[in-house]
Design a protein around this motif. Structure first.
Motif, PDB file in Angstrom:
ATOM      1  N   PRO A 111      44.134  50.704  36.765  1.00 45.94           N
ATOM      2  CA  PRO A 111      42.709  50.342  36.665  1.00 45.94           C
ATOM      3  C   PRO A 111      41.861  51.485  36.105  1.00 45.94           C
ATOM      4  N   GLN A 156      39.886  50.938  32.553  1.00 38.87           N
ATOM      5  CA  GLN A 156      38.439  50.663  32.665  1.00 38.87           C
ATOM      6  C   GLN A 156      37.608  51.161  31.473  1.00 38.87           C
ATOM      7  N   PRO A 157      37.708  52.429  31.067  1.00 39.14           N
ATOM      8  CA  PRO A 157      36.856  52.869  29.946  1.00 39.14           C
ATOM      9  C   PRO A 157      37.149  52.115  28.650  1.00 39.14           C
ATOM     10  N   ASP A 172      35.335  48.832  29.004  1.00 38.96           N
ATOM     11  CA  ASP A 172      33.894  49.062  28.821  1.00 38.96           C
ATOM     12  C   ASP A 172      33.551  49.059  27.336  1.00 38.96           C
ATOM     13  N   GLU A 182      31.502  46.149  25.234  1.00 43.11           N
ATOM     14  CA  GLU A 182      30.279  46.513  24.530  1.00 43.11           C
ATOM     15  C   GLU A 182      30.360  46.147  23.053  1.00 43.11           C
ATOM     16  N   LYS A 184      26.713  39.415  30.355  1.00 41.18           N
ATOM     17  CA  LYS A 184      26.083  38.282  31.040  1.00 41.18           C
ATOM     18  C   LYS A 184      27.151  37.308  31.545  1.00 41.18           C
ATOM     19  N   ARG A 185      26.998  36.860  32.746  1.00 36.09           N
ATOM     20  CA  ARG A 185      28.013  36.015  33.350  1.00 36.09           C
ATOM     21  C   ARG A 185      28.009  34.598  32.783  1.00 36.09           C
ATOM     22  N   ASN A 219      32.372  34.629  40.490  1.00 38.35           N
ATOM     23  CA  ASN A 219      32.030  36.032  40.310  1.00 38.35           C
ATOM     24  C   ASN A 219      33.326  36.840  40.323  1.00 38.35           C
ATOM     25  N   MET A 263      35.809  40.016  39.976  1.00 37.33           N
ATOM     26  CA  MET A 263      35.753  41.465  40.202  1.00 37.33           C
ATOM     27  C   MET A 263      37.172  41.920  40.518  1.00 37.33           C
ATOM     28  N   PRO A 264      37.404  43.239  40.525  1.00 39.58           N
ATOM     29  CA  PRO A 264      38.743  43.675  40.891  1.00 39.58           C
ATOM     30  C   PRO A 264      39.136  43.067  42.237  1.00 39.58           C
ATOM     31  N   GLY A 265      40.316  42.486  42.288  1.00 34.60           N
ATOM     32  CA  GLY A 265      40.769  41.811  43.496  1.00 34.60           C
ATOM     33  C   GLY A 265      40.644  40.303  43.413  1.00 34.60           C
ATOM     34  N   SER A 266      39.800  39.818  42.490  1.00 35.16           N
ATOM     35  CA  SER A 266      39.669  38.369  42.333  1.00 35.16           C
ATOM     36  C   SER A 266      40.969  37.765  41.806  1.00 35.16           C
ATOM     37  N   ARG A 267      41.190  36.511  42.144  1.00 34.85           N
ATOM     38  CA  ARG A 267      42.421  35.824  41.766  1.00 34.85           C
ATOM     39  C   ARG A 267      42.141  34.516  41.054  1.00 34.85           C
TER      40      ARG A 267
END
Lengths: 252, 252
Positions: free
Chosen positions: B83, B87-88, B91, B95, B120-121, B126, B128-132
């Motif tokens: 992770p 991540q960078p 990002d 962008e 924008k979602r 929602n 996020m890390p950990g979502s499945r």
């Protein structure tokens, strides 16, 4: 609580999971025994149980957690309405001010991020839900400590390893208590490069509809573009606006 | 593994933690006994242990997890370099293309998000890390299933509850296996509103420096602005570019 109501095997196992951390991805049985204080046989049985259940991989010497372990922490984030309610507000706030916005709660002496909307990263730490920072030198931590009875806040500070992350970090409990009084009086906290050089942040308390502080919201900005002295002028109104919108939505 | 090497109290406790979920934030002893299959006395002891250790709150009737539980899942995210390394890059990618970008790994029949850079979602969920998400109808899931031996992928599909999230969701194992063959051949997967109406996504495999697929990367976009048929033309090159940059950095 009666002793027979306590599952020691469970408690020891949780300790073993917590032994894994940022710098300790792969651990041997001896590593775990050492860092948890459990005896080798117990550490070994807990690790083998984790591996048997698919929460850890074992290569014959080292154990490493698998992504299955994320089910445990994620149960909180997905089961707690707060992150879900707060996230779209943070998204909007972050977009409006072009800086990262976050929400966190207190867990012991640390703040735990429960939601975050990030713009270009200015911190060396990759913050995400579940990330932790020491409360005493984080803007959200200051706000959450200021919301507690003074003796409880002082007792938490006394349990904290108050170290200097930068030359600007406040580490004296007396000075910190004064700062908490100021935060309480003014209704917000500003951190000017106390956690990391080059980083400022401002936080406000988030109250539920009964007026109890249940979390904190913040905005972080690079000191090079927004000096600490300008944080409140720029970001206090947007932050307070979000806190006001959220208040009636947050039921105990 | 010998039976004496297994800590049953630990295994039962982990089951209890997993009983808490999105729709089940507050659980009584009976609720937990029911959903875990444990007897009432065992469920009770595990819950009281969680509460005693600060991982749960108890109001005399219901238990709810506290943010301390995030320490368990977060141990994986903070201890795993993936992770942090990814991540960078996400990002930057996010962008560049003005859409959300994510990375995930497989855990059983689901993909688990390990990093995410969001714009924008567009999704109702929602993430996020950990979502499945179920692997069979997520672009990253398709890529990860396609990287497995066919019999293993088929066996995972057979263990999955293949339900229709939208009228476009593929739910027939035969059709899904054909789609996986196509994904394997072309090196990427596109999902056109199979998980949620209005949402398209495209994923590519992320290989480590030995050529083993260890994760998947994706970009999600609203179907209204980027139709499924245009996803590859727009986003395949940026995604492949990131995967190429990451490859030499990822050691086994």
């Amino acid at each position: 609580m009666r002793e027979t109501d306590f599952v020691s095997g469970f408690a020891r196992g949780l300790k073993v999971i917590e032994a894994f951390g940022e710098t300790t991805r792969r651990l041997s049985i001896s590593d775990v025994a050492k860092s948890t204080g459990l005896d080798r046989a117990t550490a070994r049985r807990c690790l083998l149980t984790l591996s048997e259940l698919g929460y850890a991989d074992y290569d014959g010497k080292f154990f490493a957690l698998t992504p299955k372990i994320l089910r445990l922490g994620h149960a909180y984030l997905s089961a707690t309405p707060l992150p879900h309610i707060v996230q779209p507000f943070l998204d909007r706030l972050s977009e409006e001010v072009h800086q990262s916005a976050s929400a966190s709660v207190l867990d012991g002496t640390e703040v735990v991020y429960i939601a975050r909307a990030s713009q270009k990263r200015v911190m060396s730490i990759n913050l995400m839900p579940g990330s932790r920072l020491p409360a005493y030198c984080a803007s959200m931590g200051r706000v959450l400590l200021a919301a507690m009875p003074e003796d409880e806040a002082l007792s938490l500070l006394r349990q904290t390893n108050l170290k200097s992350f930068t030359p600007r970090t406040l580490t004296d409990p007396g000075q910190l208590m004064e700062e908490l009084a100021r935060v309480r009086a003014q209704g917000y906290a500003v951190i000017d490069q106390e956690l990391e050089l080059g980083l400022c942040s401002i936080a406000v308390p988030l109250e539920n509809d009964r007026g109890r502080v249940i979390a904190a919201l913040n905005i972080g900005a690079p000191a090079a573009s927004v000096p600490g002295s300008e944080m409140a002028a720029r970001y206090l109104d947007p932050l307070k606006g979000i806190a006001r919108m959220l208040k009636p939505l947050l039921r105990p």
